[in-house]
Design an enzyme around this catalytic site. Structure first.
Site, PDB file in Angstrom:
ATOM      1  N   LYS A 190      -1.390  -9.416   2.404  1.00 25.77           N
ATOM      2  CA  LYS A 190      -0.651  -8.993   3.602  1.00 25.77           C
ATOM      3  C   LYS A 190      -1.524  -8.009   4.374  1.00 25.77           C
ATOM      4  O   LYS A 190      -2.264  -7.230   3.767  1.00 25.77           O
ATOM      5  CB  LYS A 190       0.667  -8.299   3.221  1.00 25.77           C
ATOM      6  N   GLU A 217       9.130  -4.789  10.409  1.00 28.80           N
ATOM      7  CA  GLU A 217       9.567  -3.476   9.928  1.00 28.80           C
ATOM      8  C   GLU A 217      10.049  -2.599  11.076  1.00 28.80           C
ATOM      9  O   GLU A 217       9.389  -2.499  12.133  1.00 28.80           O
ATOM     10  CB  GLU A 217       8.403  -2.781   9.189  1.00 28.80           C
ATOM     11  N   GLU A 270      -1.490  -5.608   8.307  1.00 27.42           N
ATOM     12  CA  GLU A 270      -0.671  -5.135   9.437  1.00 27.42           C
ATOM     13  C   GLU A 270      -1.290  -5.526  10.781  1.00 27.42           C
ATOM     14  O   GLU A 270      -2.512  -5.652  10.902  1.00 27.42           O
ATOM     15  CB  GLU A 270      -0.523  -3.606   9.362  1.00 27.42           C
ATOM     16  N   ASP A 324       0.847  -1.203   0.000  1.00 28.57           N
ATOM     17  CA  ASP A 324       0.000   0.000   0.000  1.00 28.57           C
ATOM     18  C   ASP A 324       0.881   1.252   0.000  1.00 28.57           C
ATOM     19  O   ASP A 324       0.387   2.376  -0.093  1.00 28.57           O
ATOM     20  CB  ASP A 324      -1.014  -0.001   1.157  1.00 28.57           C
ATOM     21  N   SER A 325       2.205   1.057   0.044  1.00 32.35           N
ATOM     22  CA  SER A 325       3.132   2.166  -0.213  1.00 32.35           C
ATOM     23  C   SER A 325       2.869   2.751  -1.603  1.00 32.35           C
ATOM     24  O   SER A 325       3.314   3.858  -1.906  1.00 32.35           O
ATOM     25  CB  SER A 325       4.589   1.703  -0.094  1.00 32.35           C
ATOM     26  N   ASP A 385      -1.522  -6.065  -0.734  1.00 29.85           N
ATOM     27  CA  ASP A 385      -1.474  -5.467   0.611  1.00 29.85           C
ATOM     28  C   ASP A 385      -2.827  -4.848   0.943  1.00 29.85           C
ATOM     29  O   ASP A 385      -3.315  -3.981   0.200  1.00 29.85           O
ATOM     30  CB  ASP A 385      -0.390  -4.372   0.598  1.00 29.85           C
TER      31      ASP A 385
HETATM   32  O1  KIV Z   1       3.511  -1.087   1.662  1.00 36.12           O
HETATM   33  C1  KIV Z   1       4.631  -1.607   1.561  1.00 36.12           C
HETATM   34  O2  KIV Z   1       5.358  -1.396   0.602  1.00 36.12           O
HETATM   35  C2  KIV Z   1       5.063  -2.469   2.659  1.00 36.12           C
HETATM   36  C3  KIV Z   1       6.445  -3.028   2.636  1.00 36.12           C
HETATM   37  C4  KIV Z   1       7.513  -2.071   2.497  1.00 36.12           C
HETATM   38  C5  KIV Z   1       6.671  -4.002   3.714  1.00 36.12           C
HETATM   39  O3  KIV Z   1       4.297  -2.720   3.519  1.00 36.12           O
END
Ligand code: KIV
Length: 276
Positions: A124, A193, A126, A55-56, A94
């Site tokens: 994924k 992280e 959190e 989600d970055s 994510d």
């Molecule tokens: O959103 C993302 O890119 C991440 C990773 C850097 C672990 O969660």
């Protein structure tokens, strides 16, 4: 037989069991993020076994200040684009903020969308203990889950910034408990992280599933970096200490663009070779 077809036949998809086995075999797991078709294709062809559609994306591709505004629709768009570019790598989608915290039913529905509409093999999310029910509910519907603990970016307001977690000692044992909860809930791997290397080493030794570190030192079972960071494409923010730039694409692109502008302005481009 076409080269493309040959490649498809030779390429064996990386699977969740294979990623789990890598920990047992002591093979380190290299993970990178990707957000679009072209980058995903390049990373896949270069041999990266696991691609995370993080989600970055919201910050890197969308220009948001945090990952919090990212929506399911945006994540599904990026995940679909990456999946279309990948033949071999395991693609993990994510789950954005508020897509899995509201209720386990909501979490299951949104996780399923990553598989059905984003063609992801896994998701994924959190959180450790607090995400136990969501992880378990998603795993129970046969969607593999990667956990994510420590400096979880969706908790930025609670942390008061992107600060290393796991200090002092009490906070370290909370993160160890989070790691155990993620494993107990049935996750196949977890991101660690922004925690001290010694804590990451302790967690990696304590759990059976692979740990994938980012700013968590060298003892994790694998590493993940944001692809724009490692390629030297990130602009306008201070580079965190854990980022290693393997290239300086910002400079390469700037040079190429400046040359193009000059050639257009000076009527050098297009020449005869680039005209019909
Ligand atoms: O959103 C993302 O890119 C991440 C990773 C850097 C672990 O969660």
């Amino acid at each position: 037989m076409s080269a493309g077809l040959q490649r498809k036949i030779i390429m064996k998809k990386v699977t969740v069991p294979e990623v789990l086995a890598m920990k047992g075999d002591g093979r380190k797991i290299a993970v990178l993020t990707a957000y679009d078709f072209t980058m995903a294709r390049i990373l896949d062809m270069a041999g990266v076994p696991v691609i995370l559609v993080g989600d970055s994306a919201g910050m890197v591709s969308g220009g948001y200040e945090t990952t919090l505004p990212v929506t399911m629709e945006e994540m599904l768009y990026h995940t679909r684009a990456v999946s279309r570019g990948v033949e071999r790598a395991l693609v993990i989608g994510d789950m954005p903020f508020a897509s899995y915290q509201v209720s386990t039913e909501h979490a299951r529905g949104n996780a399923a969308r990553f598989v059905k509409e984003g063609y992801a093999a896994a998701i994924k999310l959190e959180g450790g203990k607090r995400s136990f029910d969501a992880i378990k509910a998603i795993v129970d519907m046969d969607i593999p889950v990667m956990g994510h603990i420590g400096l979880t970016p969706q908790s930025v307001h609670r942390f008061g910034g992107y600060r290393v977690q796991g200090r002092p000692e009490e906070r370290a044992s909370e993160i160890l408990e989070d790691a155990r909860a993620v494993q107990e809930a049935g996750a196949f791997a977890m991101v660690l992280e922004g925690i001290p290397a010694s804590l990451a080493a302790e967690i990696t030794a304590a759990v059976r599933i692979p740990t994938i570190g980012i700013g968590a030192g060298p003892h994790c079972d694998g590493q993940v970096l944001v692809v724009n960071d490692m390629l030297g494409l990130t602009t306008g923010m201070k580079r965190p200490r854990f980022v290693k730039e393997y290239s300086d694409l910002k400079r390469t692109i700037t040079r190429a663009v400046k040359k193009y502008i000059k050639e257009v302005e000076e009527k050098v481009f297009p020449d005869e070779d680039h005209s019909y």
